[in-house]
Motif scaffolding. Structure first.
Motif, PDB file in Angstrom:
ATOM      1  N   GLU A 180       0.180   5.218   0.405  1.00  0.00           N
ATOM      2  CA  GLU A 180      -0.820   6.249   0.656  1.00  0.00           C
ATOM      3  C   GLU A 180      -0.140   7.561   1.012  1.00  0.00           C
ATOM      4  O   GLU A 180       0.885   7.552   1.709  1.00  0.00           O
ATOM      5  CB  GLU A 180      -1.745   5.811   1.796  1.00  0.00           C
ATOM      6  N   SER A 182      -4.969   2.341   5.640  1.00  0.00           N
ATOM      7  CA  SER A 182      -5.841   1.353   4.984  1.00  0.00           C
ATOM      8  C   SER A 182      -5.421  -0.075   5.251  1.00  0.00           C
ATOM      9  O   SER A 182      -5.992  -1.015   4.673  1.00  0.00           O
ATOM     10  CB  SER A 182      -5.888   1.601   3.472  1.00  0.00           C
ATOM     11  N   ALA A 183      -4.438  -0.279   6.123  1.00  0.00           N
ATOM     12  CA  ALA A 183      -3.944  -1.638   6.361  1.00  0.00           C
ATOM     13  C   ALA A 183      -5.036  -2.546   6.913  1.00  0.00           C
ATOM     14  O   ALA A 183      -5.141  -3.721   6.525  1.00  0.00           O
ATOM     15  CB  ALA A 183      -2.758  -1.594   7.321  1.00  0.00           C
ATOM     16  N   ARG A 184      -5.872  -2.025   7.805  1.00  0.00           N
ATOM     17  CA  ARG A 184      -6.915  -2.869   8.396  1.00  0.00           C
ATOM     18  C   ARG A 184      -7.929  -3.316   7.342  1.00  0.00           C
ATOM     19  O   ARG A 184      -8.443  -4.435   7.410  1.00  0.00           O
ATOM     20  CB  ARG A 184      -7.629  -2.117   9.527  1.00  0.00           C
ATOM     21  N   ARG A 214       1.192 -11.249   2.758  1.00  0.00           N
ATOM     22  CA  ARG A 214       2.096 -10.307   3.409  1.00  0.00           C
ATOM     23  C   ARG A 214       1.714  -8.909   2.971  1.00  0.00           C
ATOM     24  O   ARG A 214       1.368  -8.692   1.807  1.00  0.00           O
ATOM     25  CB  ARG A 214       3.548 -10.594   3.033  1.00  0.00           C
ATOM     26  N   LEU A 215       1.780  -7.949   3.897  1.00  0.00           N
ATOM     27  CA  LEU A 215       1.353  -6.580   3.606  1.00  0.00           C
ATOM     28  C   LEU A 215       2.428  -5.599   4.039  1.00  0.00           C
ATOM     29  O   LEU A 215       2.918  -5.652   5.176  1.00  0.00           O
ATOM     30  CB  LEU A 215       0.042  -6.269   4.344  1.00  0.00           C
ATOM     31  N   VAL A 261      -7.357  -3.739   4.066  1.00  0.00           N
ATOM     32  CA  VAL A 261      -6.725  -4.747   3.220  1.00  0.00           C
ATOM     33  C   VAL A 261      -6.618  -6.074   3.968  1.00  0.00           C
ATOM     34  O   VAL A 261      -6.918  -7.141   3.425  1.00  0.00           O
ATOM     35  CB  VAL A 261      -5.340  -4.262   2.761  1.00  0.00           C
ATOM     36  N   ALA A 262      -6.203  -6.019   5.231  1.00  0.00           N
ATOM     37  CA  ALA A 262      -6.073  -7.246   6.022  1.00  0.00           C
ATOM     38  C   ALA A 262      -7.408  -7.963   6.160  1.00  0.00           C
ATOM     39  O   ALA A 262      -7.485  -9.192   6.049  1.00  0.00           O
ATOM     40  CB  ALA A 262      -5.507  -6.920   7.393  1.00  0.00           C
ATOM     41  N   GLY A 298      -0.267   3.050   7.016  1.00  0.00           N
ATOM     42  CA  GLY A 298      -1.102   2.040   7.652  1.00  0.00           C
ATOM     43  C   GLY A 298      -2.563   2.392   7.754  1.00  0.00           C
ATOM     44  O   GLY A 298      -3.357   1.590   8.273  1.00  0.00           O
ATOM     45  N   LEU A 347       0.853  -1.190   0.000  1.00  0.00           N
ATOM     46  CA  LEU A 347       0.000   0.000   0.000  1.00  0.00           C
ATOM     47  C   LEU A 347       0.888   1.240   0.000  1.00  0.00           C
ATOM     48  O   LEU A 347       1.809   1.339   0.816  1.00  0.00           O
ATOM     49  CB  LEU A 347      -0.861   0.036   1.262  1.00  0.00           C
ATOM     50  N   ALA A 371       2.729  -1.532   4.345  1.00  0.00           N
ATOM     51  CA  ALA A 371       1.961  -0.288   4.319  1.00  0.00           C
ATOM     52  C   ALA A 371       2.919   0.888   4.383  1.00  0.00           C
ATOM     53  O   ALA A 371       3.596   1.105   5.394  1.00  0.00           O
ATOM     54  CB  ALA A 371       0.981  -0.245   5.488  1.00  0.00           C
TER      55      ALA A 371
END
Length: 309
Positions: free
Chosen positions: A231, A238-240, A252-253, A242-243, A236, A229, A255
């Motif tokens: 941004e 938008s991490a939640r 794996r992410l 995507v998760a 982070g 990601l 951010a």
């Protein structure tokens, strides 16, 4: 982007009698002619941002569609309680339009920096958030948002991609690196830097100007097991989302965005991009460090390099 916003809003005020505009001195001079033509629907409350949101809530409850405008830290951070109470709690819907983004006016100091604005709006329920990546995206987004009934936040910036990507905000495939490639999602004006940073890497690049509601269906279609990601606000944010969208898949992410540490520097927007690792060189370091050794060392093929759409 601000010029595009001013022109479109001026036209909307003339065409749509339901449209109203509430200001707190910022950009008021740019709306002088509109205020003279529509004195009952263009209201400047002075340097009173909390009042600006309260007035907007009252206008919305009378049936008008208020556009509320100021710098991001004044519009979202300073007046957050009024957004929560005078708009959300009263079911009064408005369109908030900010300028300044994370650090566009870095030369003005910490008072004009607002990397946490989207994260704050994200604590509310049901808001649409648009982060245009080009001035030509602004008119369509503003018109569509004003015509709708929900609450929305449009985050304008002095930073821009080289070309617009119109649409409703669903993920747009910009570069396809083929099966098994990592997916990078670039939000708003981060796209050009992301494309430059991933040139020659096995990374598919997609773009959106609408982080909320996030295009989770498009994400699930494009994502394999590695997602990046990028941004232009707090890392982070938008991490939640995507998760949660990929909760049923091993993934794996990474951010990337504006760091949480206060830099205590002035400089320019370009300086802050570099300091936060959001310039092409910084993004490439982060992306190559994230990719598995096998992917990072693989010689790119034409399929990996992909095509611009």
């Amino acid at each position: 982007m601000r010029d595009s916003f001013v022109d479109t809003t001026t036209t909307l005020l003339a065409q749509e009698p339901r449209t109203a505009l509430v200001l707190a001195d910022i950009s008021a001079a740019l709306f002088t002619a509109a205020a003279e033509r529509h004195p009952d629907r263009v209201l400047n409350v002075g340097i009173r941002e909390q009042l600006m949101l309260g007035v907007a809530g009252g206008l919305a409850l009378t049936g008008l569609r208020p556009i509320v405008h100021s710098y991001a830290p004044f519009l979202v951070e300073r007046a957050y309680e009024q957004i929560k109470l005078d708009l959300d709690h009263q079911a009064a819907r408005a369109v908030l339009v900010s300028i300044g983004a994370s650090f566009d006016r870095a030369s003005a100091g910490r008072t004009h920096l607002s990397p946490a604005d989207v994260a704050l709006v994200d604590t509310l329920s049901g808001w649409t958030v648009h982060v245009p990546g080009h001035p030509d995206e602004v008119p369509g987004l503003l018109r569509t948002t004003v015509a709708a009934d929900g609450s929305a936040y449009l985050r304008l910036s002095t930073l821009s991609n080289g070309r617009p990507y119109p649409g409703d905000g669903d993920l747009v495939l910009v570069r396809d690196a083929g099966a098994g490639a990592a997916l990078l999602v670039a939000v708003g004006p981060t796209l050009d830097a992301a494309l430059a940073a991933t040139e020659g890497l096995p990374v598919t690049v997609a773009y959106t100007h609408r982080p909320r509601p996030f295009d989770t269906a498009g994400l699930r279609t494009l994502a394999d097991n590695e997602v990046i990601l990028v941004e232009p606000y707090l890392a982070g944010t938008s991490a939640r989302v995507v998760a949660a969208a990929l909760a049923d898949r091993p993934h794996r992410l990474l951010a990337l965005g504006v760091g949480r540490e206060e830099l205590r520097r002035y400089g320019s927007a370009e300086d802050h991009l570099r300091w936060h690792g959001l310039d092409p060189a910084g993004l490439r370091r982060s992306v190559t460090g994230f990719l598995t050794p096998a992917a990072a060392d693989r010689t790119p093929t034409p399929a990996m390099l992909g095509q611009y759409v």
